[in-house]
Design a protein around this motif. Structure first.
Motif, PDB file in Angstrom:
ATOM      1  N   GLU A 220     -27.839 181.016  87.468  1.00  9.81           N
ATOM      2  CA  GLU A 220     -28.643 181.920  88.673  1.00  9.81           C
ATOM      3  C   GLU A 220     -28.061 181.332  89.831  1.00  9.81           C
ATOM      4  OE1 GLU A 220     -31.702 183.913  87.376  1.00  9.81           O
ATOM      5  OE2 GLU A 220     -31.042 185.566  86.197  1.00  9.81           O
ATOM      6  N   GLN A 221     -27.638 179.832  89.914  1.00  5.27           N
ATOM      7  CA  GLN A 221     -28.521 179.023  91.144  1.00  5.27           C
ATOM      8  C   GLN A 221     -27.617 180.480  92.538  1.00  5.27           C
ATOM      9  OE1 GLN A 221     -29.464 174.972  91.294  1.00  5.27           O
ATOM     10  NE2 GLN A 221     -27.941 174.614  89.270  1.00  5.27           N
ATOM     11  N   ARG A 222     -25.676 180.354  92.084  1.00  9.75           N
ATOM     12  CA  ARG A 222     -24.800 180.931  93.016  1.00  9.75           C
ATOM     13  C   ARG A 222     -24.446 182.436  92.995  1.00  9.75           C
ATOM     14  NH1 ARG A 222     -20.298 177.378  92.632  1.00  9.75           N
ATOM     15  NH2 ARG A 222     -19.663 178.062  90.454  1.00  9.75           N
ATOM     16  N   ILE A 223     -26.181 183.207  93.016  1.00 11.52           N
ATOM     17  CA  ILE A 223     -25.788 184.412  92.696  1.00 11.52           C
ATOM     18  C   ILE A 223     -26.001 185.164  94.271  1.00 11.52           C
ATOM     19  CG2 ILE A 223     -28.819 184.963  92.676  1.00 11.52           C
ATOM     20  CD1 ILE A 223     -25.949 187.100  90.459  1.00 11.52           C
ATOM     21  N   GLN A 224     -26.137 184.986  94.883  1.00 14.18           N
ATOM     22  CA  GLN A 224     -26.186 184.912  96.486  1.00 14.18           C
ATOM     23  C   GLN A 224     -24.402 185.479  97.035  1.00 14.18           C
ATOM     24  OE1 GLN A 224     -28.175 186.627  98.063  1.00 14.18           O
ATOM     25  NE2 GLN A 224     -30.127 186.623  97.198  1.00 14.18           N
ATOM     26  N   GLY A 225     -24.128 183.956  96.239  1.00 13.55           N
ATOM     27  CA  GLY A 225     -22.057 183.925  95.906  1.00 13.55           C
ATOM     28  C   GLY A 225     -21.456 184.944  94.788  1.00 13.55           C
ATOM     29  N   GLN A 226     -22.008 186.226  94.389  1.00 13.75           N
ATOM     30  CA  GLN A 226     -21.556 186.903  93.644  1.00 13.75           C
ATOM     31  C   GLN A 226     -20.939 185.806  92.638  1.00 13.75           C
ATOM     32  OE1 GLN A 226     -21.562 190.298  93.523  1.00 13.75           O
ATOM     33  NE2 GLN A 226     -22.936 189.405  94.985  1.00 13.75           N
ATOM     34  N   VAL A 227     -21.183 185.026  92.344  1.00 10.24           N
ATOM     35  CA  VAL A 227     -21.050 183.483  91.077  1.00 10.24           C
ATOM     36  C   VAL A 227     -22.360 183.789  89.928  1.00 10.24           C
ATOM     37  CG1 VAL A 227     -20.051 181.502  90.232  1.00 10.24           C
ATOM     38  CG2 VAL A 227     -19.012 182.868  92.630  1.00 10.24           C
ATOM     39  N   LEU A 228     -21.961 183.419  88.652  1.00 15.50           N
ATOM     40  CA  LEU A 228     -22.872 183.165  87.421  1.00 15.50           C
ATOM     41  C   LEU A 228     -22.217 182.493  86.902  1.00 15.50           C
ATOM     42  CD1 LEU A 228     -24.413 185.932  86.106  1.00 15.50           C
ATOM     43  CD2 LEU A 228     -25.006 184.994  87.560  1.00 15.50           C
ATOM     44  N   GLU A 229     -22.560 181.036  86.333  1.00 19.07           N
ATOM     45  CA  GLU A 229     -21.993 180.193  85.630  1.00 19.07           C
ATOM     46  C   GLU A 229     -22.926 180.335  84.270  1.00 19.07           C
ATOM     47  OE1 GLU A 229     -21.405 175.865  86.435  1.00 19.07           O
ATOM     48  OE2 GLU A 229     -21.979 176.413  88.498  1.00 19.07           O
ATOM     49  N   ILE A 230     -22.407 179.890  82.859  1.00 14.87           N
ATOM     50  CA  ILE A 230     -22.557 180.819  81.949  1.00 14.87           C
ATOM     51  C   ILE A 230     -22.046 179.299  80.406  1.00 14.87           C
ATOM     52  CG2 ILE A 230     -21.726 182.272  80.142  1.00 14.87           C
ATOM     53  CD1 ILE A 230     -20.803 183.649  82.024  1.00 14.87           C
ATOM     54  N   ALA A 231     -22.705 179.169  80.274  1.00 14.49           N
ATOM     55  CA  ALA A 231     -22.967 178.026  79.181  1.00 14.49           C
ATOM     56  C   ALA A 231     -22.745 178.623  77.805  1.00 14.49           C
ATOM     57  CB  ALA A 231     -24.180 176.812  79.148  1.00 14.49           C
ATOM     58  N   VAL A 232     -21.749 178.432  76.640  1.00 13.78           N
ATOM     59  CA  VAL A 232     -21.669 179.019  75.549  1.00 13.78           C
ATOM     60  C   VAL A 232     -22.426 177.427  74.389  1.00 13.78           C
ATOM     61  CG1 VAL A 232     -21.329 180.211  73.816  1.00 13.78           C
ATOM     62  CG2 VAL A 232     -21.269 180.777  76.265  1.00 13.78           C
ATOM     63  N   GLY A 233     -22.924 177.412  73.648  1.00 14.81           N
ATOM     64  CA  GLY A 233     -22.922 177.188  72.416  1.00 14.81           C
ATOM     65  C   GLY A 233     -22.460 177.536  71.168  1.00 14.81           C
ATOM     66  N   PHE A 234     -21.891 176.691  70.188  1.00 17.16           N
ATOM     67  CA  PHE A 234     -20.757 176.660  69.427  1.00 17.16           C
ATOM     68  C   PHE A 234     -21.699 176.634  67.760  1.00 17.16           C
ATOM     69  CE2 PHE A 234     -18.279 177.392  73.004  1.00 17.16           C
ATOM     70  CZ  PHE A 234     -17.962 178.794  72.749  1.00 17.16           C
ATOM     71  N   ILE A 235     -21.659 176.968  66.811  1.00 19.18           N
ATOM     72  CA  ILE A 235     -22.047 176.707  65.379  1.00 19.18           C
ATOM     73  C   ILE A 235     -21.085 175.083  65.161  1.00 19.18           C
ATOM     74  CG2 ILE A 235     -21.347 176.937  62.976  1.00 19.18           C
ATOM     75  CD1 ILE A 235     -21.691 179.879  63.599  1.00 19.18           C
ATOM     76  N   ASP A 236     -20.189 175.050  65.397  1.00 22.40           N
ATOM     77  CA  ASP A 236     -19.063 173.225  65.000  1.00 22.40           C
ATOM     78  C   ASP A 236     -19.973 172.294  66.038  1.00 22.40           C
ATOM     79  OD1 ASP A 236     -18.174 174.289  67.632  1.00 22.40           O
ATOM     80  OD2 ASP A 236     -16.039 173.566  67.502  1.00 22.40           O
ATOM     81  N   GLY A 237     -20.557 172.994  66.397  1.00 17.53           N
ATOM     82  CA  GLY A 237     -21.522 171.602  67.741  1.00 17.53           C
ATOM     83  C   GLY A 237     -20.386 171.279  68.896  1.00 17.53           C
ATOM     84  N   SER A 238     -19.921 172.335  68.890  1.00 11.20           N
ATOM     85  CA  SER A 238     -18.971 171.785  70.749  1.00 11.20           C
ATOM     86  C   SER A 238     -20.058 172.867  71.513  1.00 11.20           C
ATOM     87  CB  SER A 238     -17.551 172.639  70.533  1.00 11.20           C
ATOM     88  OG  SER A 238     -17.599 173.927  70.272  1.00 11.20           O
ATOM     89  N   PHE A 239     -19.559 173.119  72.892  1.00 13.62           N
ATOM     90  CA  PHE A 239     -20.005 173.810  74.077  1.00 13.62           C
ATOM     91  C   PHE A 239     -19.029 173.679  74.520  1.00 13.62           C
ATOM     92  CE2 PHE A 239     -21.348 169.641  75.474  1.00 13.62           C
ATOM     93  CZ  PHE A 239     -21.069 169.432  76.497  1.00 13.62           C
ATOM     94  N   GLY A 240     -19.177 174.946  76.243  1.00 17.53           N
ATOM     95  CA  GLY A 240     -18.194 174.853  77.262  1.00 17.53           C
ATOM     96  C   GLY A 240     -18.972 175.965  78.815  1.00 17.53           C
ATOM     97  N   VAL A 241     -18.484 175.264  79.572  1.00 19.55           N
ATOM     98  CA  VAL A 241     -19.310 176.141  80.710  1.00 19.55           C
ATOM     99  C   VAL A 241     -17.933 177.311  80.992  1.00 19.55           C
ATOM    100  CG1 VAL A 241     -19.715 176.055  82.921  1.00 19.55           C
ATOM    101  CG2 VAL A 241     -20.516 174.263  80.781  1.00 19.55           C
ATOM    102  N   TRP A 242     -18.235 178.377  80.976  1.00 21.58           N
ATOM    103  CA  TRP A 242     -17.570 179.220  81.745  1.00 21.58           C
ATOM    104  C   TRP A 242     -18.114 180.013  83.523  1.00 21.58           C
ATOM    105  CZ3 TRP A 242     -17.972 178.833  76.893  1.00 21.58           C
ATOM    106  CH2 TRP A 242     -16.717 178.620  76.266  1.00 21.58           C
ATOM    107  N   ALA A 243     -17.519 180.293  84.662  1.00 19.30           N
ATOM    108  CA  ALA A 243     -18.028 181.260  85.526  1.00 19.30           C
ATOM    109  C   ALA A 243     -17.561 182.742  85.811  1.00 19.30           C
ATOM    110  CB  ALA A 243     -16.960 180.327  87.285  1.00 19.30           C
ATOM    111  N   LEU A 244     -18.485 183.075  85.980  1.00 20.58           N
ATOM    112  CA  LEU A 244     -18.119 184.845  86.346  1.00 20.58           C
ATOM    113  C   LEU A 244     -18.162 184.697  87.722  1.00 20.58           C
ATOM    114  CD1 LEU A 244     -18.022 187.775  85.494  1.00 20.58           C
ATOM    115  CD2 LEU A 244     -20.083 187.566  85.396  1.00 20.58           C
ATOM    116  N   ASP A 245     -17.095 185.521  88.543  1.00 21.69           N
ATOM    117  CA  ASP A 245     -16.803 185.760  89.835  1.00 21.69           C
ATOM    118  C   ASP A 245     -16.420 186.793  89.334  1.00 21.69           C
ATOM    119  OD1 ASP A 245     -16.629 186.677  92.732  1.00 21.69           O
ATOM    120  OD2 ASP A 245     -14.822 184.724  92.635  1.00 21.69           O
ATOM    121  N   ILE A 246     -18.108 187.653  89.901  1.00 25.07           N
ATOM    122  CA  ILE A 246     -18.079 189.109  89.934  1.00 25.07           C
ATOM    123  C   ILE A 246     -17.046 190.046  91.374  1.00 25.07           C
ATOM    124  CG2 ILE A 246     -19.887 191.090  90.269  1.00 25.07           C
ATOM    125  CD1 ILE A 246     -22.180 188.772  89.659  1.00 25.07           C
ATOM    126  N   GLN A 247     -17.852 189.251  92.297  1.00 25.78           N
ATOM    127  CA  GLN A 247     -15.938 190.066  92.868  1.00 25.78           C
ATOM    128  C   GLN A 247     -15.151 190.196  92.699  1.00 25.78           C
ATOM    129  OE1 GLN A 247     -16.824 188.668  97.030  1.00 25.78           O
ATOM    130  NE2 GLN A 247     -15.542 189.773  98.047  1.00 25.78           N
TER     131      GLN A 247
END
Length: 594
Positions: A220-247
């Motif tokens: 939530e560091q950039r929530i003031q700029g209407q941006v949320l960063e999301i990290a998801v981990g998976f069963i196969d050991g991988s992970f990913g990072v996505w960005a949500l631009d609310i505006q």
């Protein structure tokens, strides 16, 4: 016939003239109307809440004055902030009179946000002038009484299976009125809890293969700029990072890591540029996205032998990081320049434990001087079980030859062992119709009794959920040279098995039972008491098609099935969100306290 009127004697007239006339009743002089609005607002700030509410119907002017933010700001302070401040050591010693205590607000909610934060009592703050303090007072009042309105938000899960497999479970996180869900069928989705509308959706499958998420977190560091960063981990050991631009109502992929042979990820924490992951076998990995360029990493490996040795525990060596670079064609060009492709993360260190076990809790927090990555874990003892916390202190490097952060210190602390109660039988995790007949399942249940079923760590609070319908709260003290955990206190209140619990840095917690609709709100700051408030949705009367009036809350309560489960709970400043599972369908129960 004529009638002559009798004339009064002069003595009678004279006697009546001496009697004083009765004065006519006149209103007392209006002393308030000539006063200015500023003076009247100052007077109203001294009135208790019932008297203030009674002044609103007097006139239009007094109605406008009674809802002035400065009036409700002082009421909010006296009821909600001052009792909290009195628990601070030294507050009663005159620090307020001397002007040593200063309040400053970082969030829209005064002294009640998920990050806490004190309040600026100065009226000159531009942000404070536009704030509706009456609304904030009502919001906090509803929280203290458990009053809210409830609404169900279907997530669209196909009812193909009577029971949802755990490997295909839905993951949810909530931040500032935005709910983010992740599952293998619908991918990553963002919901606006105010409007109950879908903001954006993106597929998380990799190479046309179904990706099953196992853990999720939000930065939530950039929530003031209407941006949320999301990290998801998976069963196969991988992970990913996505960005949500609310505006822009868009989710974009920033980085996707390849699968690993280390096993399923059970925990992930993100605070850009740092990422912390944990596998089911308790392998902890700490990454940074601000690592050196790939051409310089071979030179860096010779400087830091520890990092090179730790990186060998990864499936892919650092020399082959080109293979897990982000997929450029899948990332769309964004209007927001701060959202872009991330370079492959650099592995700072790895930790492996052979005695720790799940549940785990990860967190990354920033202090004034450094960054602290924390791992809360469970381990067995001769007397029962204990909880441990390990802190890794990071400091940005000042050397030009070594651009990666330095791990300056590591601290370790653990709790007093908690004795297990083998005679206790927890609430059944499945419906009563499913009988357990195998001895292996009975053995797994006996192991489940030895320790908590869920951990939540938000510094300085560590909250453990136990299978005996109780919670244990620990208070952690962390400095640059010291880490300790206080003795735990047991929290009672639930009448059935607890499915999940979450706590904030201010000591506010919410827990939910896996069966029924029992939700409890805890105010645990300072561990003053272990009392809780049960959330009770307000009754809503609606008219059906035949003209009859029905109570929605009562109707929903009557329709609760034993097979309905509450698998997860989260909350922000205004809402509590519960993930509900019923007959293969999943939905979000939104409890609105506004």
């Amino acid at each position: 016939m004529t009638c002559n009127k009798r004339k009064r004697p002069e003595t009678d007239v004279a006697s009546r003239s001496t009697v004083p006339k009765r004065t006519r009743h006149t209103a007392s002089p209006d002393l308030l109307s000539p006063l200015s609005d500023e003076l009247l607002v100052r007077i109203l700030t001294f009135l208790p809440l019932p008297d203030l509410l009674n002044t609103a119907p007097v006139s239009r002017r007094f109605y406008d004055l009674s809802i002035d933010s400065q009036v409700w700001k002082r009421l909010y302070y006296s009821r909600f902030v001052l009792p909290r401040a009195l628990r601070i050591p030294g507050f009663r010693d005159g620090s307020v009179r001397e002007g040593k205590l200063h309040y400053s607000s970082r969030r829209a909610v005064w002294a009640d946000g998920r990050r806490g934060g004190w309040v600026d009592m100065h009226a000159g703050n531009p942000e404070d002038r536009s704030r509706d303090w009456k609304k904030q007072y009502k919001l906090r009042h509803n929280w203290s009484r458990g009053k809210c309105a409830v609404e169900e938000l279907p997530l669209g899960r196909e009812p193909s299976l009577p029971e949802i497999d755990r490997s295909r479970k839905m993951l949810v996180k909530v931040s500032e009125g935005i709910a983010v869900t992740a599952d293998s069928t619908t991918g990553l989705r963002a919901w606006d809890l105010k409007t109950k509308q879908l903001l954006s959706q993106i597929d998380i499958s990799e190479n046309d293969l179904e990706a099953t998420p196992s853990c999720i977190t939000i930065d939530e560091q950039r929530i003031q700029g209407q941006v949320l960063e999301i990290a998801v981990g998976f069963i196969d050991g991988s992970f990913g990072v996505w960005a949500l631009d609310i505006q822009e109502r868009r989710i974009s992929l920033r980085y996707r890591h390849e699968k690993s042979s280390n096993g399923e990820l059970v925990g992930v924490a993100l605070s850009h540029p740092y990422l912390l992951t944990a596998t089911e076998s308790v392998l902890i990995s700490l990454y940074t996205f601000d690592g050196p360029p790939k051409t310089d990493r071979s030179h860096l490996a010779g400087i830091n032998n520890d990092t090179t040795r730790d990186s060998e525990t990864e499936t892919m060596p650092e020399d082959s990081e080109d293979e897990h670079s982000p997929r450029h064609p899948r990332v769309r060009r964004q209007k927001n320049p701060e959202i872009g492709i991330l370079q492959a993360p650099y592995l700072l260190t790895s930790l492996k434990s052979h005695t720790s076990r799940a549940p785990l809790a990860l967190s990354i927090r920033k202090t004034a001087k450094n960054i602290v990555a924390s791992i809360a874990y469970t381990f067995s003892t001769l007397q029962g079980w204990s909880l441990g916390i390990q802190d890794l202190h990071l400091r940005p490097s000042t050397s030009s030859t070594k651009p990666t952060p330095d791990i300056t210190a590591t601290r370790l602390a653990y709790t007093i062992p908690v004795r297990s109660n083998p005679s206790h039988i927890p609430s059944p995790p499945t419906s009563p119709s499913h009988h357990i007949q195998s001895s292996s399942l009975s053995h797994q249940r006996s192991e489940m009794l030895d320790g908590p079923i869920n951990l939540c760590y938000t510094h300085p609070y560590l909250l453990a959920t136990l299978p005996d319908n109780t919670l244990i709260l620990y208070l952690c003290t962390s400095t640059a040279s010291f880490l300790s955990i206080s003795p735990g206190i047991r929290l009672w209140g639930h009448t059935s098995g607890i499915s999940d619990a979450e706590i904030t840095a201010r000591g506010k917690a919410v827990s939910v039972s896996c069966r029924g609709e029992e939700i409890r709100v805890w105010e645990l700051e300072g561990r003053a008491h272990g009392k809780s408030i049960e959330v009770r949705p307000n009754a809503k009367l609606v008219e059906d098609g035949e003209g009859r009036v029905e109570d929605i809350a009562q109707k929903n309560a009557a329709a609760i099935q034993w097979d309905d489960r509450r698998n997860w709970v989260g909350f922000d400043d205004e809402m509590v969100i519960v993930l509900k599972e019923s007959k293969g369908m999943e939905s979000l129960m939104v409890y609105d306290f506004t």
